[in-house]
Design a protein around this motif. Sequence first.
Motif: not given
Length: 650
Positions: A499-504
């Motif tokens: 959940n609320e997975f941050k990707v850059s």
Amino acid sequence: DLRPRLRSFNGVGEKIELYSFSKSEFEYAYLVRDIEDKISQGVNPEEIAVFYRYNRDSEPLIRSFEKTLIPFVVESDQNILSDKDIENLITIFKTIENFGNDELLLRCMYIDVFDIDPLDIYKLANFSWRSRTPISDILSSRGRLAKAILSGEDKLYSFYKKISAWKKTSRNKPLLDFFEIVVRESGMLDHLLSGDLALEKIEKLSGLFEDLKTLIENHRSYDLEKFLQYMDLLEEHGVSVRKNVRGSVPGSVHLMTAHRSKGLEFDYIYIINAYDTHWGNNRSIEHFKIYAPSPLDGSFEKIDDERRLFYVALTRARIGVNISYSKEDENGKSRLPSQFIEEISKEFIKEGDVSEYEKKFENEKFKIFAPRAEVRAPVKDKKFLNMIFFEQGLSVTALNNFLECPWNFFYSNLLRVPKVPNKFIMFGSAVHGALSHFFDALKIQGECSKNTLIRLYEDKLRKEPLTDKDLDEMTQKGKRVLSGYYDKYISSCQKNVFNEFKVSIFFDAGVGEGPLRLTGNLDKIEILNGAGEVNVVDYKTGKPKSRNEIEGKTKNSNGNYKRQLVFYNMLLDNYENKKFRMVSGEIDFVEPDQKGEYHKEKFVVSVEDIKKLEEEIKNSAKEIMDLAFWNRYCSDKKCEYCRMRKKCLS
């Protein structure tokens, strides 16, 4: 002597220059003059840094730099309450709260956003005294204003009408809404956006806005009177509101605390205020401590920490180090040099003679009162905007904003102009937060009750700056919506999720000096199997949309929802050696339709979808970097962002 001696192991270089001034005003004046000389000799301003011990040390330093044409950036927390425009805004608030107070009305009239002739203000005050009529009574009557024989009668009457209207607004609108209304209607926002260092000013305004928002989150009944009492309390006790403020111009001298300098290097560094008790030997009051200090009581450890910090500052320089301090404080009390200066071997120090410089400065003291130098507003500078764009990267929300209206992107995503969220946005934020925590708990525990989901939602909602009325309305709505959502999906929901997975990632957009950073915050990733195949879920509150609306195939749709899923697919395709393979993306409408039915729409992203998105990103990035959008406006004739562009950046 048990103190260690600081020595260089990089061979013989330039000696450390040490300057001891009689007063701090000489120290700051010498500092800016020496930096000006270096820049005139060809030194890149970006390779010069000034280090100080505490955040508060930056304020007199900033004032000295503001009187020069030296471009500089403050990379430590600044006291936003010391900014003149923020002071003016608070004066406007005080005038509204104390409606009818003649002294505040006069002070408020001088604020430049109202554009009132100072001579008219003087005539008004004089007429008030002669006629023994309160200024508020004169302003409220066109007949009385006419008797004062003023050149800007209309402006003064308009000013009064605004203050009067805002007084009513302060009693009938939530405090955050009132804040935004006054900032916009007074012309303060336009003033900040069109003035010098617009980005820095907007950051400070945002800092005040966030501070107010936090107060309301903790005290829901907060009103203008309580906010101003809070401001007065801060002023009375000398407490500052500090925020890290962006606003650098490319090619700027860096001003920062020694702590911030860790890991950085510059050609030339200046260490200022290097006197005892400021750098080392910091005094602290320890009540009832009757035993003598020993090596075990922590005092040696504290001075060692200070020494290491000073050493860090010293070793940031590639070419030259300049250390300075003043022998007297503002009250004439004597100061000694920091003990750390004494610990540097004399062979590495070159003491400078400042007597001639101080005599020269005595004859130029008028420069202390010089106005702030005019520096080109960086908000219009192409190189500056490119730097901000590459620093921040591009999210799908920013991309969607740019494609709809480039000025929405400019003000919302680049400059980040503060905006009050309405109750429906706060509702959506609370729903997203509750679902994230709920599925985290479900993943760990294997099961989770409906009451838990509702409680998580209520906890999130209470942290939003809602009025009591809106809080009650959104609480009931959330209970109804999430209760039905739970009943519909709890038996079939996927539990192996992130959940609320941050990707850059970095993407070659074909612009700038390197790849562009793309960022995303995925609401939920459902792990489908051990091969890394996933389904990406994006929650949406509001009325459910049809499949054609999501894809942008209807007359008034924009395709933003579908573009969001394609963007997430692109992120995951390039994330950690393809750790995840997105086989589908799903728009999950958390609110039911009019019949009480819940909807999800699942899509498989095609190669053509990815190619189309890549072209949109490349074209948008090129337009942003080239400022090709500068004279382009969106189709909405009432667009607030286009209005700001026309008014503030003409």
